[in-house]
Design a protein around this motif. Structure first.
Motif, PDB file in Angstrom:
ATOM      1  N   ASP D  26      53.232  59.957   2.862  1.00 44.59           N
ATOM      2  CA  ASP D  26      53.909  61.322   3.353  1.00 44.59           C
ATOM      3  C   ASP D  26      53.497  62.666   2.964  1.00 44.59           C
ATOM      4  N   VAL D  28      50.069  62.966   1.660  1.00 45.51           N
ATOM      5  CA  VAL D  28      48.882  62.993   2.175  1.00 45.51           C
ATOM      6  C   VAL D  28      49.002  63.549   3.622  1.00 45.51           C
ATOM      7  N   LEU D  29      49.906  62.729   4.453  1.00 44.41           N
ATOM      8  CA  LEU D  29      49.839  63.185   5.991  1.00 44.41           C
ATOM      9  C   LEU D  29      50.471  64.510   5.839  1.00 44.41           C
ATOM     10  N   TYR D  30      51.367  64.968   5.176  1.00 47.38           N
ATOM     11  CA  TYR D  30      51.993  66.459   5.353  1.00 47.38           C
ATOM     12  C   TYR D  30      51.000  67.324   4.961  1.00 47.38           C
ATOM     13  N   PHE D  33      48.597  67.930   7.888  1.00 49.71           N
ATOM     14  CA  PHE D  33      49.057  68.261   8.937  1.00 49.71           C
ATOM     15  C   PHE D  33      49.350  69.722   8.849  1.00 49.71           C
ATOM     16  N   SER D  34      49.828  70.142   7.594  1.00 48.78           N
ATOM     17  CA  SER D  34      50.162  71.404   7.625  1.00 48.78           C
ATOM     18  C   SER D  34      48.913  72.374   7.064  1.00 48.78           C
ATOM     19  N   ASP D  36      48.481  72.631   3.807  1.00 47.76           N
ATOM     20  CA  ASP D  36      48.824  73.056   2.452  1.00 47.76           C
ATOM     21  C   ASP D  36      48.424  72.154   1.584  1.00 47.76           C
ATOM     22  N   GLY D  59      57.984  71.332  -0.254  1.00 52.44           N
ATOM     23  CA  GLY D  59      59.217  71.658   0.148  1.00 52.44           C
ATOM     24  C   GLY D  59      59.466  71.626   1.709  1.00 52.44           C
ATOM     25  N   MET D  60      58.248  71.972   2.378  1.00 52.83           N
ATOM     26  CA  MET D  60      58.612  72.085   3.799  1.00 52.83           C
ATOM     27  C   MET D  60      58.586  70.507   4.449  1.00 52.83           C
ATOM     28  N   LEU D  61      58.018  69.752   3.572  1.00 52.41           N
ATOM     29  CA  LEU D  61      58.228  68.197   3.816  1.00 52.41           C
ATOM     30  C   LEU D  61      59.636  67.828   3.836  1.00 52.41           C
ATOM     31  N   LEU D  63      61.984  69.259   3.919  1.00 59.03           N
ATOM     32  CA  LEU D  63      62.915  69.949   5.010  1.00 59.03           C
ATOM     33  C   LEU D  63      62.812  69.396   6.247  1.00 59.03           C
ATOM     34  N   SER D  64      61.357  68.895   6.385  1.00 59.15           N
ATOM     35  CA  SER D  64      61.143  68.447   7.863  1.00 59.15           C
ATOM     36  C   SER D  64      61.839  67.067   7.897  1.00 59.15           C
ATOM     37  N   VAL D  65      61.811  66.188   6.837  1.00 57.40           N
ATOM     38  CA  VAL D  65      62.217  64.990   6.752  1.00 57.40           C
ATOM     39  C   VAL D  65      63.688  65.105   6.546  1.00 57.40           C
ATOM     40  N   GLY D  68      65.072  65.745   9.926  1.00 58.04           N
ATOM     41  CA  GLY D  68      64.849  64.785  10.791  1.00 58.04           C
ATOM     42  C   GLY D  68      65.904  63.837  10.863  1.00 58.04           C
ATOM     43  N   PHE D  89      65.033  74.939  -2.645  1.00 55.45           N
ATOM     44  CA  PHE D  89      64.753  73.674  -3.137  1.00 55.45           C
ATOM     45  C   PHE D  89      65.153  73.772  -4.704  1.00 55.45           C
TER      46      PHE D  89
END
Lengths: 150, 150, 150, 150, 150, 150
Positions: D26, D28-30, D33-34, D36, D59-61, D63-65, D68, D89
């Motif tokens: 997660d 690595v993917l975030y 993707f972002s 960041d 932090g945004m990961l 928030l996204s999860v 979601g 956070f």
């Protein structure tokens, strides 16, 4: 720094990029993306029995990441990849290793009135300062004079 | 065919791989993976105004896919990537282009009693038979004699 | 530019990031990652019948990309995300739109002897200069004095 | 339960979502993707030397999860994201932590004859019941009366 | 609805899932994940010349998505996949098609005192209500009585 | 070997594929792709308390990979998936297990003058030679005679 034109580069100029940890995820994603499922990258049981003692990253993954790291420090550069030379893999990159690239502008060639070639040598090193790969990337870069007088 | 050892390769041997369509997805995934967000690959508005007239694939993406295609036809080969030479990008690969690789074993070198180097030249071509990239990949391959007498 | 410490930021400082085209791939990847499969993002038939007339990007995708773009221009900054405020989505981002972020340092607060908070307002705009989202990101940043005297 | 309209929500209504383990994948993917790639998320060697003692999730990961997860329990809800407020956070989310969200409808506002705003506060907690993040998400939801009389 | 136990299912029970548009991204990701690069899925030039007239989704992709859609409506079900039967692909799924699954509980078998099998037939249909695939999934589900008396 | 036509297959023909290690990345990617977030696959805390003692791979993931491995050895085969039968999951596949498929052509049926069906039984086994899943895949393959006289 923003590198917009050929004239913004200088021979001997050096950069040390941030580091990036090469994860199992990176190996899985690169195998899937490239279609290179060589068992030394994707079969842990097989890899254990090789001289590496475990899975290692694809050479091309190291080159992709090692080259990509250079661009983090040049986020707005207007370049195109012209070629790559002298890529050599010296030591394996294992899952969990953290690599960074140390680069140097080694050659600059005026191609024509509007474009130049910048050769950048990159040394990819791991967290033990061990050299794992070297490469020379050749960027095609626009020339300022031409642009501004056009 | 299964290539297990140095002795399974022959100079002049040629292969034509299956094709693979380079999609917008591939550009997005490679930008994300490598961290190379050069606007010519990821900003459609900017790319429209370049001489390419639209987004083009990363050179390293073409090299990764073009090299990976070779391994589809050699799914069990026991090789390691030793180096890459003479990578040149001749023409852009755009979203929707379908590329394949035509390869030839151009050089074989006995490194020592147990290993050899096989140089394979690859020509990456698109659906119009236009040459988009060339490269020479150098594989490190085990030698059969040594293995069987060991 | 490298922003290492609280003291490297200044109120009123502005940045315009590079653009990034939001692709169908981005919508698919973000739906999968977040688990937010709301049909307005992932069901083209349903989306056609909404007032948007087609699939639109997740608000949180726009926030993730819009915030991430800021960091491209600050690749070595040592920051942690403290909070986010006043996120508002003004207009939909559709597949193929190219967004960038225009940011401004709007507030700086000394938290204690070693850390400060930097509030950055971001306006995410598309290729038509239309404002699609605004947010205020609060970064936690180390203070130089403390670091150098420590 | 299926939430179709503004009238299906009630102030004080609470939900506890299933959990999701935040993996290295997660992160690595975030990061990819972002864009960041802050070293506290992607450079294990650097992260070891911070006060976190290792890589932590964006932090945004979180928030996204965390956001979601709410939608898993409302798979057919017809909503649009209007805004996000008061994201804070409190504690790091490390690789291997399992987070879930506890939510409560805290405010409902009739926007006009056809739409309403539902404010949902979310507390993201880890496997030790420690609060790692809080946020208030504002959903735009259609009103039933209007829909049925239209 | 939350399905926790065998007793929560009933023969004849039907569900219609939300739809999901099958994108080019899905084809690329599934080819990469599974290693199935059959040219009818990944080579647009080749696919044009087949009787399909273009790329089509992998059958297993349709099965994975068609089965996954069922779980969106049962987000907290405690099940394990026991088997799959009678998977048949009737019509191609092309890039841009939107599929959903219509399911029915067709058989329930008490396996032993603590577990039962639930057979669910799924019909995957596209936006034209055309049947593209059918399958029977067999879930292993715990029994309530046993659990509560244990 | 290249399998182009129905006539290239023979009943009783066997293959043993290379192995592939099932990683945490694979579980995360498959959960995201399929939308199947069952906690036994994605919530490590929950999974610890099940009889499996930890997260296990989705059955459909095992089927996708187990089936995909077969195609690595048949990289140019022109086939379409007609159906799947008798999929059974015997033992869990855990993170870190390495699976391969042992296949056998078990039935061949001439469908009509131009096409035939080839039934291939696959046994998916892990690194301990334990059988984890079995399936019968039915491929639709063109017939040579028809093709060459056409």
């Amino acid at each position: 720094m923003v590198k917009e034109f050929f004239e913004d580069y200088h021979i001997g100029e050096k950069l040390v990029t941030p580091g990036r940890t090469i994860t199992e995820t990176d190996l899985v994603l690169y195998a899937a993306f490239s279609g290179d499922w060589n068992p030394v990258h994707t079969d842990a049981e097989h890899a254990k029995q090789t001289r590496f003692g475990g899975r290692i990253a694809h050479g091309m993954l190291v080159l992709s990441v090692g080259g990509g790291l250079l661009l983090r420090l040049a986020p707005k550069s207007m370049i195109a990849l012209y070629g790559v030379e002298k890529v050599r893999f010296m030591a394996p990159t294992r899952i969990g290793d953290t690599i960074h690239t140390e680069s140097e502008v080694v050659k600059m060639t005026e191609l024509d009135a509007t474009r130049g070639l910048v050769n950048i040598r990159g040394d990819v090193k791991n967290q033990c300062r061990e050299l794992v790969a070297t490469f020379t990337i050749r960027y095609l870069v626009g020339r300022r004079d031409q642009e501004t007088t056009a």
